[in-house]
Design a protein around this motif. Structure first.
Motif, mmCIF file in Angstrom:
data_model
loop_
_atom_site.group_PDB
_atom_site.id
_atom_site.type_symbol
_atom_site.label_atom_id
_atom_site.label_comp_id
_atom_site.label_asym_id
_atom_site.label_seq_id
_atom_site.Cartn_x
_atom_site.Cartn_y
_atom_site.Cartn_z
ATOM 1 N N ARG A 151 32.179 33.894 38.327
ATOM 2 C CA ARG A 151 31.144 33.078 38.762
ATOM 3 C C ARG A 151 30.529 32.148 37.721
ATOM 4 N NH1 ARG A 151 32.715 32.375 42.473
ATOM 5 N NH2 ARG A 151 32.154 33.645 44.238
ATOM 6 N N ASP A 152 30.426 32.501 36.499
ATOM 7 C CA ASP A 152 29.857 32.119 35.299
ATOM 8 C C ASP A 152 30.705 31.831 34.036
ATOM 9 O OD1 ASP A 152 29.640 34.635 34.498
ATOM 10 O OD2 ASP A 152 27.547 34.917 35.563
ATOM 11 N N VAL A 153 30.535 32.744 33.182
ATOM 12 C CA VAL A 153 31.481 32.469 31.812
ATOM 13 C C VAL A 153 32.531 33.515 32.054
ATOM 14 C CG1 VAL A 153 29.230 32.035 30.759
ATOM 15 C CG2 VAL A 153 30.061 34.416 30.855
ATOM 16 N N ILE A 154 33.375 33.356 31.133
ATOM 17 C CA ILE A 154 34.603 34.377 30.898
ATOM 18 C C ILE A 154 34.276 35.686 30.526
ATOM 19 C CG2 ILE A 154 36.930 34.644 29.660
ATOM 20 C CD1 ILE A 154 36.842 31.613 29.114
ATOM 21 N N GLU B 52 35.311 40.529 26.846
ATOM 22 C CA GLU B 52 35.095 39.029 26.626
ATOM 23 C C GLU B 52 33.858 38.668 26.451
ATOM 24 O OE1 GLU B 52 37.886 36.840 25.468
ATOM 25 O OE2 GLU B 52 36.078 36.140 24.502
ATOM 26 N N PHE B 53 33.310 38.341 25.043
ATOM 27 C CA PHE B 53 31.845 38.241 24.829
ATOM 28 C C PHE B 53 31.329 37.317 25.917
ATOM 29 C CE2 PHE B 53 27.923 38.062 22.962
ATOM 30 C CZ PHE B 53 27.816 36.753 22.482
ATOM 31 N N CYS B 54 30.317 37.636 26.702
ATOM 32 C CA CYS B 54 29.616 36.934 27.634
ATOM 33 C C CYS B 54 28.325 36.855 27.498
ATOM 34 C CB CYS B 54 30.037 37.610 28.870
ATOM 35 S SG CYS B 54 29.611 39.514 29.231
ATOM 36 N N GLY B 55 27.887 36.953 26.717
ATOM 37 C CA GLY B 55 26.374 36.679 26.649
ATOM 38 C C GLY B 55 25.515 37.916 25.906
ATOM 39 N N ILE C 278 38.320 34.116 34.648
ATOM 40 C CA ILE C 278 37.896 32.773 34.126
ATOM 41 C C ILE C 278 37.293 31.966 34.970
ATOM 42 C CG2 ILE C 278 38.990 30.784 32.666
ATOM 43 C CD1 ILE C 278 41.341 32.661 32.029
ATOM 44 N N PRO C 279 36.253 31.409 35.049
ATOM 45 C CA PRO C 279 35.757 30.377 36.188
ATOM 46 C C PRO C 279 36.751 29.293 36.349
ATOM 47 C CG PRO C 279 34.396 30.245 34.115
ATOM 48 C CD PRO C 279 35.385 31.343 33.717
#
Lengths: 644, 206, 316
Positions: free
Chosen positions: C146-149, C187-190, C164-165
Motif C-alpha cells: 500500500r505504501d513503500v517497498i 526491505e528497508f521501509c522506514g 512493491i506498490p
C-alpha cells in the motif's frame, strides 16, 4: 639541451603563485591529488565513526544508544559518504596523481578542470555533512529506494540533499574521468605505445570509461527523484503511470559498475606493487590488460542481480546469474597472473605495500566466492538484504579496494611527500586492520544465514544474534585502532620519516624517474621509452625530449597508438576561475533543492564564471603567439646524438 | 661514452612541431568526444526510460493527445539546415580563415535564434504537463535535456563569435571553433532520436 | 531456531540450503587452493635475480602459462556447474504449485495485512501479521504494498520476495512440520523496519480448518459488563478510525483488522507478546515501543483502558 637557464625558466613558468592565492589557483595535478587524498580520508574517518556508532548500537540486543531516526541517518550517511565521497574520489585521485607521472607527462590534460572538480567534490561533501549535523541528513539509505524516498514518505529536504550530493560527486567524477582518458591517450611519453602502458594507467582508463557510461544513469535517476519531490513529476508514482522499479533499474545500472569503478583501479595498484616487490614485470601483461577491459564491459551486464527479489521473469534473471558468475573469470585470471609473478620473481621483500596486497588475496577471494553465492537467484532469495550481503560487500570492497589502496599509500607516499612511512607502524596498521576486519565481518555471514536483516537499528533478544554482533563490534573497534595507527604513522612520518630518494623501492615505471616529491613541472625533461620497464637499466639509458618552449607552459602531445610525437600543446596557467565557477555551480545545485528557479537564475553566474574561465588573457596569448609554429610550417621531431 | 666519461645521452628534438593541431590530433577534440559520449548515454537512458514507462501503461499518452507535430517537425528542418553553415564554418576554421569564420559563426547564430524560438513554441504544444503523469514527466524530461544542450551550444557559439571579433586570437582558437562545430553536430545529431520518441512513438501502436 | 535459512522446516528452504552447501563446499576448496598457491609463491626459495635472467624467466613464464590456462579452464567448468545447479533449483522453485491455498499479503508501514483468498467473499479470512497454514499444503502468497517497498521473508521456510506498490509478486510457502516460524521485513521501509515481524503457525490440516472456521466468525459479542464497556470505549474513541471488528460498526481498513485479535500470539507485528498489559501499553504509548509507527497515542482513563483491553482479550 638541459641548461641551467632552461631549468630556471621551466621552474618559473610552472611555479604556482606564492601563498594562499597560489593554493587556490593551482592547476598542478599533484597538489590537487594531494588535496583529494586528504579530504577523502577525512570523509573516510567520519564515515568510519558513523560505522563505529552503528556497531556500538548493535552490540547488544534492544540497545538504546541510538534511536531509529539517528540510526537510519547513520547508515544512509555511512554508505553515501563511503561510496560517493571516499572510495570513488580517492581511487580516481590515485589516477590524477600517478597517470601523468607514469606516462611521463608534465600535467594532466585540462589542468583547470582538476581544480574545478576538486572544489565541486569538496562543496558537495560540505553540503551533505552540514545537512547531517543539522538533522536533515539522508535517511533512506545510500540507494534511496522509491517510494520510501519519494515526496509522500520522505517529507522535508533530507532526500533532496542526498540526491544533490549525487549530482555534485558525479559531476566531479565525470570530469576527472574525461581528463584521465585524454591524458592517457594523448600525453604519453614518446615511444610509450599501447603495449607499454603501465597496468595502473590501463586500470584508470578502463575505470574512466566505466564512469562515463555508468554515472549518467544515476544522474538521470537522482534528477527524476528531485523533480518528483520538487515539482511533482510522476516518474516513480505508480498511481500516475510511474514505476518504483524504474528507480531501481536506473540506480543499479550505475550502482553495479560503481563497485567496479572502485575495484578496478585497485587491480592496477596490485599489479604495480606485485611487479616491483617481486623484482620482475607482471606476468601476463596482455591477459592482465584484457582482464581489466573485459571486467569493465561485463560490469554493465550484472545490475539486475540487485533486484532478484522483485519478482522479475525467471529466464531474464538467469541471464544475470550467468553474467554475474562469468565476471569471476577475468578476476580469477588476474589473481593467477599475480601469483605467478610472485612465484617467479626475485627474492620477495615483504614490506608493508606487499603485505597489504597479500591481505587483499586472503580477504577479497572470500568476497568473490560469496559473490558467486549471491549471483545464484535461489541462494540470493535467502541471502539478499541480510547481513550476509553486508559481509560480502565489505569483503570485496575492503579486501578488494581498501587493502590495495593502503598498499598504494605505503608504496607511493614517498613519491608524494618525499618521506617513507614507518615500516614498523605499517605492520601494526596491517595486522590490526586484517584481524579486526575478519573479526568484524566474518560473523556477519552467519548472522545473515540466521535471519538477521539489513538496516535494522536493533533486534530482539530472542533472536539469538547478540553474541555474533558483539564479536563484530569488537572487530570494528580493532579496525578503528588500526586507522589511528595509520593516522599517527602519516603525521609523524611527514615530519620525521626517512627521506626518500627518487626510487626507494626500485620500481621501473616513470614516476620513479623524478624527484620525491616531483617538481611542479613533473620532469626536468620528458623521457622517451622503448619498453614496458623504462627504468630497467636506469635513468641513464633513456632518451630525453628537448625543444619544448618554456615561454608558456607546454606539453608534448603524442599519437594514440604508438606515442610518436605529434604536436606541442599549451597548458593552462593557474587560474581562480575554476574556484569561482565551482562556487556558482554549487549555488545552483544547492538552490535547486529549494526551488526550480535556481536552475534558471543560477545559470547566470555559472555562465559568467565559465566565460571568465575560457576567455584568453592578452599577455598569455601574446607569449603563445611568439612561440607559435603553424601546422603547415612544422618539422617532424628528430633524434640528436650528442652528450649534454 | 664521451670525452668527459659521462654516458652519451640521446635527445629527441621536438622544437619544430606545431603548437596546435586540428581534429582528433587535438586534446580539445578528445574532450569534446568525452562530453558527447556522456551526453549520448544520458539521452539513450532517458529514451529507454520513456519506452519502459510506455511498456507498463495501457494507454499512451494516458490522458492526452500526442504533441502537435508542426513545431517539432519545423524545428527538425531548421536544425538540419543549420548544419550547412556549421559545416562551412568548421571548414573555414580548419583552414584558419578568420574572415570566413566570422561570417560563418554569425550565420550559425541566426539559425540558433530561429530554433530557440521554435523550441519555445514546441514546449507550448506538447499537449501535456510535467506533473500530470509519468508520460508528461518523461516527455518534458527529454525535451528539457535536449534544450539544455541546445542552449549551452548557443551560448558557446556566442562567446566564440565575440572572441573571433575582439581577440585576443591565437592559432588554437581556430581549433576551438572547429570543435564547437563538432558539438553542434552532436546537438543536431541527437535530435532525431528525441524527435522520434516524443513526436512519433505515441502515434504508433505498441 | 525458527528463523534461520540453515535450520530449515520446508522443502523450498531445504533445496536452497542444499544448493548453499554445494556452493560453500566448492568455495572452500577453491579458497584453500588459492591461499596455498599464494603462500607457496611467497615462500619459494629463489636466487635474488633482478630482471637480468630473461631466458630463465621466459621458461618459467611458459610453465606458468600452462598452469594458468588449465586453472582457468577448470574454473570455467566449475562456474558452469554452479550456474547450472542454480538454474535447476530455480526451475524447481518457480514451478507453479498445485492445489495451493491463496493468501494475499499487503505490506504497510509497519504491519502485514493478510487476506485468505476465496471465490466467495464471505469465506475470506482477514487478519494481520500472523499466518496460519496447514502442514504439507503449498500456500501461494500474492504480494503487494500500500505504501513503500517491503519484503516478506520466513528464512526457515523459503526465500524472500518483495512487496512493491504498483506491482504484484508471488512466493510459495510449504511447511513440512508443525511449529511457529518467524521472519521480519527484509526491505528497508522506514523508521520501524526493524520491528516489522512476521509470525507463521504451521499446524495440522484439522487444526488449520478449525482456526479458519473460527476466523470466519464475526467478532465475539461482549459477555460481561466490563467487556461491554470496553466495546463501547472502542467504538467511541479514535480506535474506530483505523481498525475494524466484524459484527460492530468498526469497518476501517487503515490499520489491522482486530476481529480475532486475541487469537494472535503477538502485538505490533511481532514486537510484543499479546497480553492485556502489553495491549494497554501499546494503546497508551505506541511510540515508546515503536517510535515512528503510524498509530497515534490514545489517552484513556485507567478504567476505560482496562475495560477496552478486557474486551479485546475476549476477541478470540
Amino acid at each position: 639541451m638541459n641548461t641551467a637557464a632552461d631549468l630556471a625558466e621551466l621552474e618559473k613558468r610552472w611555479a604556482d603563485p606564492p601563498g594562499f592565492l597560489g593554493w587556490m589557483k593551482t592547476v598542478d595535478h599533484k597538489r590537487i591529488a594531494r588535496r583529494y587524498f586528504v579530504t577523502a580520508l577525512v570523509f573516510f574517518a567520519l564515515a568510519g565513526l558513523m560505522a563505529a556508532l552503528m556497531r556500538l548500537q548493535l552490540a547488544r540486543p534492544e540497545n538504546t544508544l541510538v534511536g531509529p531516526d539517528l540510526y537510519n541517518q547513520l547508515f544512509s550517511m555511512h554508505g553515501t559518504v563511503m561510496m560517493f565521497l571516499f572510495a570513488v574520489p580517492i581511487l580516481q585521485a590515485v589516477g590524477v596523481f600517478l597517470v601523468p607521472l607514469m606516462i611521463g607527462s608534465r600535467n594532466i590534460a585540462f589542468g583547470r578542470l582538476s581544480s574545478f572538480s576538486y572544489w565541486i567534490f569538496l562543496f558537495g561533501g560540505i553540503m551533505i555533512f552540514t545537512a547531517f549535523f543539522l538533522n536533515v541528513g539522508p535517511e533512506a539509505g545510500w540507494f534511496s529506494y522509491v517510494p520510501l524516498s519519494g515526496p509522500q514518505f520522505s517529507p522535508g529536504k533530507r532526500t533532496d540533499f542526498w540526491a544533490q550530493l549525487v549530482t555534485f560527486t558525479e559531476l566531479a567524477s565525470l570530469i576527472v574521468a574525461v581528463q584521465i582518458v585524454v591524458t592517457a591517450f594523448k600525453l604519453r611519453a614518446p615511444g610509450m605505445s599501447l603495449n607499454r602502458i603501465p597496468l595502473l594507467v590501463w586500470a584508470e582508463v578502463v575505470t574512466s570509461f566505466m564512469v562515463i557510461f555508468a554515472m549518467p544513469s544515476v544522474m538521470l535517476g537522482s534528477s527524476f527523484l528531485i523533480s518528483d519531490r520538487l515539482v511533482s513529476t510522476q516518474f516513480f508514482n505508480p498511481a500516475e503511470g510511474g514505476d518504483a522499479l524504474l528507480w531501481q533499474h536506473l540506480f543499479w545500472f550505475f550502482g553495479h559498475p560503481e563497485v567496479y569503478i572502485i575495484f578496478v583501479p585497485a587491480l592496477g595498484i596490485i599489479s604495480e606493487i606485485v611487479s616491483t616487490f617481486a623484482s620482475r614485470p607482471a606476468f601476463g601483461y596482455l591477459a592482465l590488460v584484457l582482464a581489466l577491459v573485459v571486467t569493465g564491459f561485463l560490469a554493465f551486464g550484472l545490475w539486475v542481480h540487485h533486484m532478484f527479489a522483485t519478482g522479475l521473469p525467471p529466464l531474464g534473471m538467469s541471464f544475470f546469474t550467468a553474467a554475474s558468475i562469468l565476471i569471476a573469470i577475468p578476476t580469477g585470471l588476474q589473481i593467477s597472473c599475480w601469483i605467478a609473478t610472485l612465484a617467479t620473481g626475485g627474492r620477495l621483500r615483504l614490506a608493508t605495500p606487499l603485505l597489504f596486497v597479500v591481505g587483499f588475496f586472503f580477504i577479497f577471494v572470500i568476497g568473490g566466492l560469496t559473490g558467486l553465492m549471491l549471483a545464484s537467484v535461489s541462494l540470493d532469495s535467502q541471502l539478499h538484504d541480510s547481513y550476509f550481503v553486508v559481509a560480502h560487500l565489505h569483503y570485496v570492497l575492503i579486501g578488494g579496494a581498501l587493502f590495495p589502496l593502503f598498499g598504494g599509500f605505503y608504496y607511493w607516499f614517498p613519491k608524494l611527500t618525499g618521506r617513507l612511512l614507518s615500516e614498523r607502524a605499517g605492520k601494526w596498521n596491517f595486522w590490526l586492520f586484517f584481524t579486526g576486519f575478519n573479526v568484524a565481518f566474518f560473523p556477519m555471514h552467519i548472522l545473515g544465514l540466521k535471519g538477521m536483516t539489513r538496516r535494522v537499528y536493533t533486534y530482539g533478544a530472542d533472536r539469538g544474534w547478540g553474541d555474533l554482533n558483539l564479536l563484530a563490534t569488537i572487530g570494528a573497534v580493532t579496525i578503528a585502532a588500526s586507522m589511528i595507527v595509520f593516522a599517527i604513522n602519516v603525521v609523524v612520518s611527514l615530519r620525521r620519516g626517512q627521506r626518500a630518494g627518487e626510487n626507494p623501492w626500485g620500481g621501473t615505471t616513470l614516476e620513479w624517474a623524478t624527484s620525491s616529491p616531483p617538481p611542479s613541472y613533473g620532469f626536468a625533461q620528458i623521457p622517451c621509452v622503448d619498453s614496458r620497464q623504462p627504468l630497467k637499466h636506469g635513468k641513464e639509458a633513456l632518451a630525453w625530449v628537448v625543444g619544448l618552449p618554456t615561454l608558456v607552459r607546454t606539453s608534448l602531445v603524442t599519437r594514440l597508438h604508438d606515442a610518436a610525437p605529434d604536436h606541442i600543446t599549451v597548458d593552462p596557467e593557474p587560474s581562480i576561475w575554476p574556484f569561482w565557477t565551482a562556487v556558482a555551480v554549487s549555488a545552483l545545485f544547492i538552490g535547486s533543492i529549494f526551488t526550480p528557479w535556481a536552475l534558471v537564475w543560477g545559470a547566470i553566474p555559472v555562465t559568467v564564471a565559465l566565460i571568465g574561465w575560457f576567455w584568453p588573457k592578452h599577455e598569455e596569448t601574446e607569449r603563445t603567439n611568439r612561440i607559435e609554429v603553424k601546422p603547415d610550417e612544422s618539422r617532424p621531431a628528430r633524434f640528436l646524438e650528442s652528450a649534454s | 661514452m664521451n670525452d668527459e666519461g659521462t654516458p652519451s645521452r640521446r635527445f629527441l628534438d621536438v622544437s619544430g612541431l606545431p603548437t596546435y593541431a586540428f581534429g582528433h590530433r587535438s586534446l580539445m577534440w578528445w574532450g569534446t568526444m568525452g562530453i558527447v559520449l556522456i551526453e549520448s548515454t544520458v539521452f539513450a537512458i532517458a529514451i529507454v526510460a520513456y519506452f519502459y514507462l510506455r511498456d507498463r501503461s495501457f494507454a499512451w499518452p494516458p490522458h492526452s493527445v500526442p504533441p502537435v507535430l508542426l513545431y517539432g517537425t519545423l524545428n527538425t528542418v531548421v536544425l538540419f539546415l543549420s548544419t550547412i553553415p556549421n559545416h562551412w564554418t568548421k571548414h573555414q576554421a580548419d583552414h584558419e580563415n578568420l574572415r570566413g569564420v566570422r561570417i560563418g559563426l554569425v550565420v550559425c547564430l541566426l539559425f540558433a535564434a530561429a530554433f530557440i524560438v521554435i523550441r519555445w513554441f514546441e514546449f507550448g504544444a506538447l499537449q501535456t504537463s510535467w506533473n500530470t503523469s509519468a508520460y508528461g514527466s518523461i516527455v518534458w524530461a527529454l525535451m528539457t535535456l535536449h534544450t539544455v544542450h541546445l542552449v549551452t551550444d548557443v551560448i558557446d557559439t556566442v562567446v566564440l563569435t565575440v572572441l573571433m571579433f575582439t581577440g585576443p586570437l591565437a592559432g588554437k582558437r581556430f581549433v576551438d571553433v572547429s570543435e564547437n562545430a563538432v558539438y553542434w553536430w552532436f546537438v543536431v545529431g541527437s535530435w532525431p532520436f528525441i524527435y522520434a520518441t516524443v513526436y512519433l512513438a505515441p502515434r504508433m501502436s505498441p | 531456531m525458527n528463523h534461520s535459512a540453515i535450520s530449515v522446516a520446508g522443502p523450498r528452504a531445504r533445496e536452497i540450503a542444499e544448493l548453499l552447501v554445494l556452493f560453500v563446499g566448492v568455495s572452500a576448496v577453491v579458497y584453500v587452493i588459492v591461499v596455498c598457491a599464494l603462500i607457496w609463491a611467497i615462500r619459494r626459495k629463489r636466487a635474488a635475480t633482478r630482471f637480468e635472467d630473461d631466458d630463465a624467466r621466459r621458461a618459467a613464464d611458459r610453465k606458468s602459462r600452462h598452469i594458468i590456462g588449465a586453472a582457468t579452464a577448470l574454473s570455467v567448468l566449475i562456474l558452469i556447474t554452479l550456474a547450472l545447479a542454480d538454474f535447476f533449483v530455480q526451475r524447481s522453485l518457480s514451478a507453479h504449485p498445485v492445489d495451493a491455498l491463496r493468501v494475499v499479503v499487503t505490506g504497510h508501514q509497519y504491519w502485514w495485512e493478510i487476506e485468505y483468498d476465496d471465490p466467495a467473499p464471505s469465506q475470506r479470512v482477514r487478519t494481520a501479521n500472523e499466518l496460519h497454514i496447514p502442514v504439507g499444503r503449498p500456500v501461494e502468497l500474492v504480494l503487494t504494498s500500500r505504501d513503500v517497498i517491503h519484503s516478506f521473508w520466513l528464512p526457515s521456510i523459503t526465500g524472500k520476495k518483495d512487496l512493491i506498490p504498483g506491482h504484484t509478486t508471488s512466493e510459495v510457502l510449504v511447511a513440512e512440520k508443525p511449529g511457529v516460524f518467524t521472519g521480519q521485513c527484509a526491505e528497508f521501509c522506514g523508521l520501524q523496519h526493524a520491528k516489522m515481524r512476521l509470525v507463521m503457525h504451521a499446524v495440522s490440516p484439522e487444526e488449520y480448518e478449525a482456526w479458519r472456521q473460527q476466523q470466519l466468525q464475526p467478532g465475539r459479542q461482549p459477555a460481561t459488563d466490563e467487556e461491554r464497556r470496553g466495546q463501547s470505549v472502542f467504538t467511541k474513541s479514535s480506535c474506530i478510525l483505523c481498525h475494524s471488528i466484524q459484527g460492530t460498526d468498526a469497518a476501517a481498513t487503515v490499520g489491522p483488522d482486530l476481529t480475532h485479535i486475541a487469537s494472535r500470539t503477538t502485538l505490533a507485528a511481532g514486537t510484543l507478546p499479546n497480553d492485556q498489559s502489553n495491549m494497554a501499553t501499546w494503546i497508551l504509548s505506541p511510540h515508546a515501543i515503536k517510535p515512528g509507527v503510524q498509530m497515534p497515542a490514545t489517552q484513556l482513563a485507567p478504567a476505560d483502558l482496562a475495560a477496552l483491553t478486557r474486551y479485546l482479550a475476549s476477541l478470540q
